[in-house]
Design an enzyme around this catalytic site. Sequence first.
Site, PDB file in Angstrom:
ATOM      1  N   LEU A 152      -1.708   0.326   4.212  1.00 35.37           N
ATOM      2  CA  LEU A 152      -2.723   0.852   3.281  1.00 35.37           C
ATOM      3  C   LEU A 152      -2.858   2.354   3.505  1.00 35.37           C
ATOM      4  O   LEU A 152      -3.029   2.779   4.642  1.00 35.37           O
ATOM      5  CB  LEU A 152      -4.086   0.202   3.562  1.00 35.37           C
ATOM      6  CG  LEU A 152      -4.212  -1.306   3.322  1.00 35.37           C
ATOM      7  CD1 LEU A 152      -5.492  -1.836   3.944  1.00 35.37           C
ATOM      8  CD2 LEU A 152      -4.179  -1.632   1.830  1.00 35.37           C
ATOM      9  N   HIS A 153      -2.750   3.135   2.448  1.00 40.72           N
ATOM     10  CA  HIS A 153      -2.971   4.574   2.621  1.00 40.72           C
ATOM     11  C   HIS A 153      -3.518   5.281   1.382  1.00 40.72           C
ATOM     12  O   HIS A 153      -3.833   6.453   1.430  1.00 40.72           O
ATOM     13  CB  HIS A 153      -1.672   5.270   3.059  1.00 40.72           C
ATOM     14  CG  HIS A 153      -0.661   5.351   1.954  1.00 40.72           C
ATOM     15  ND1 HIS A 153       0.149   4.308   1.626  1.00 40.72           N
ATOM     16  CD2 HIS A 153      -0.356   6.344   1.090  1.00 40.72           C
ATOM     17  CE1 HIS A 153       0.924   4.639   0.619  1.00 40.72           C
ATOM     18  NE2 HIS A 153       0.638   5.883   0.259  1.00 40.72           N
ATOM     19  N   ARG A 154      -3.629   4.570   0.241  1.00 42.38           N
ATOM     20  CA  ARG A 154      -4.088   5.246  -0.988  1.00 42.38           C
ATOM     21  C   ARG A 154      -5.518   5.732  -0.833  1.00 42.38           C
ATOM     22  O   ARG A 154      -6.373   5.005  -0.311  1.00 42.38           O
ATOM     23  CB  ARG A 154      -4.094   4.278  -2.173  1.00 42.38           C
ATOM     24  CG  ARG A 154      -2.778   3.826  -2.569  1.00 42.38           C
ATOM     25  CD  ARG A 154      -2.286   4.270  -3.915  1.00 42.38           C
ATOM     26  NE  ARG A 154      -0.868   4.053  -3.846  1.00 42.38           N
ATOM     27  CZ  ARG A 154       0.037   5.005  -3.722  1.00 42.38           C
ATOM     28  NH1 ARG A 154      -0.303   6.257  -3.752  1.00 42.38           N
ATOM     29  NH2 ARG A 154       1.297   4.699  -3.578  1.00 42.38           N
TER      30      ARG A 154
ATOM     31  N   ARG B 129      -3.063   9.166   7.458  1.00 36.12           N
ATOM     32  CA  ARG B 129      -4.277   9.320   6.625  1.00 36.12           C
ATOM     33  C   ARG B 129      -5.263   8.188   6.918  1.00 36.12           C
ATOM     34  O   ARG B 129      -6.454   8.418   7.116  1.00 36.12           O
ATOM     35  CB  ARG B 129      -3.842   9.277   5.155  1.00 36.12           C
ATOM     36  CG  ARG B 129      -4.916   8.923   4.185  1.00 36.12           C
ATOM     37  CD  ARG B 129      -4.266   8.611   2.853  1.00 36.12           C
ATOM     38  NE  ARG B 129      -4.012   9.824   2.103  1.00 36.12           N
ATOM     39  CZ  ARG B 129      -4.968  10.542   1.508  1.00 36.12           C
ATOM     40  NH1 ARG B 129      -6.216  10.170   1.598  1.00 36.12           N
ATOM     41  NH2 ARG B 129      -4.681  11.609   0.837  1.00 36.12           N
TER      42      ARG B 129
ATOM     43  N   ASP C 133      -0.799  -1.150  -0.555  1.00 39.81           N
ATOM     44  CA  ASP C 133      -1.144  -0.385  -1.751  1.00 39.81           C
ATOM     45  C   ASP C 133      -0.034   0.618  -2.055  1.00 39.81           C
ATOM     46  O   ASP C 133      -0.196   1.522  -2.868  1.00 39.81           O
ATOM     47  CB  ASP C 133      -2.518   0.302  -1.616  1.00 39.81           C
ATOM     48  CG  ASP C 133      -2.608   1.220  -0.413  1.00 39.81           C
ATOM     49  OD1 ASP C 133      -1.575   1.504   0.231  1.00 39.81           O
ATOM     50  OD2 ASP C 133      -3.730   1.672  -0.116  1.00 39.81           O
TER      51      ASP C 133
END
Length: 373
Positions: free
Chosen positions: A208-210, A243, A282
């Site tokens: 997950l990084h969005r 992130r 994502d």
Amino acid sequence: MRNRLMLHVVGARPNFMKVAPVMRAMNERQGIRQLLVHTGQHYDRNMSDVFFDQLEIPEPDLNLEVGSATHAQQTAEIMRRFEPVVDERKPDLVFVYGDVNSTAAATLVCAKLGVPVAHVEAGLRSFDRTMPEEINRLVTDQLATLLLTPSQDADENLEREGIAPERVYLVGNVMIDTLVRFLPVAEGAIAASSRRGWVGRPYVLVTLHRPSNVDDPASLRQLCQALGAIARDVPVLFPVHPRTQARIRETAGPLGGVEVCDPLGYFEFLALQRHATAVITDSGGIQEETTYLGVPCLTMRENTERPVTVTMGTNILIGRDTNRLQSEVKKILSGEAKRGRVPELWDGHASERIAGVVCGAAQEVTADQTRSI
Ligand code: UD1
């Protein structure tokens, strides 16, 4: 006749698996010289160097070392540092990849200098302009000379946006070229790695990084709680993008029984996808890789620019509904996983088709476009 100079611009992790097969395919052609420019958008070893090593991408000829910044600053800095490179080297064609800030920045520079651009992975649309990548896709496709698309939906998007059909070539998915080439190597690598214990038993793999998932503390906390709950039923492995790492440290607290690690290299991650019971993500590329591998994919997004992974593949869009996420994982664990098939032209040969387009039929198109710019 002098060799034609092709310049490839990459910057961020998802670009690296795309440039590798295209450079290799172009190397097979006569009369071509290639240069690789890394913008430095991603710079950590595990976000960049490891992919160059594993995918046998040549050392970049130039690194613009732009690093991290706001979107405007990063895009502007890439443009500022890339313009003199184009001015000095005078490439005949510049390849750009995917939808990251480096893609749009390099395309803008070339368009203003009258240098033709070939966009690999053109035409994808999420129709969600809150995604920075959607803005990059729109800008890049309007300005690029050759649009090399992975699937029919991309051609339809470009036609609707008024792009001349003679600039558009359906070539297939270059990321799958890399997957096909390296899957056997990846299997060997996981067998020799300290994570080999994961393979052969059920587990869920997470990325997950969005910004839409990780920048809002409440959403991220909810997601982490859902992952903790899933980890009570099945082991969960979560390699964490920088992130996301920063956001989890700041706001989300502990992740229950989830096993967390730094981002993995290409081989280990590919093999872990291949053997996973399900993948929660994502990312864009992982929706495609799981479709190719036939592994169930639960995508934590409201939309996707890769609809073929949903209509044909194993992908399900979950949005932000963490209850649905947990119930879909339970379904998969009880043997009710979505099955899919592999889209046309995702066959390991897309980059050869790109080389054919660029060196053959497209030579005239490229020349025409250059004249019309
Ligand atoms: C970028 C791409 C995204 C892609 C993702 C894959 C854009 C708009 N986004 O997002 O499409 O899916 O890469 O990874 O281009 N950082 C590091 N080390 C690095 C790189 C980044 O620590 O090597 C950290 C920095 O704190 C930075 C943050 O990660 O601020 C975000 O990096 P950035 O390149 O701006 O965007 P990504 O979220 O990685």
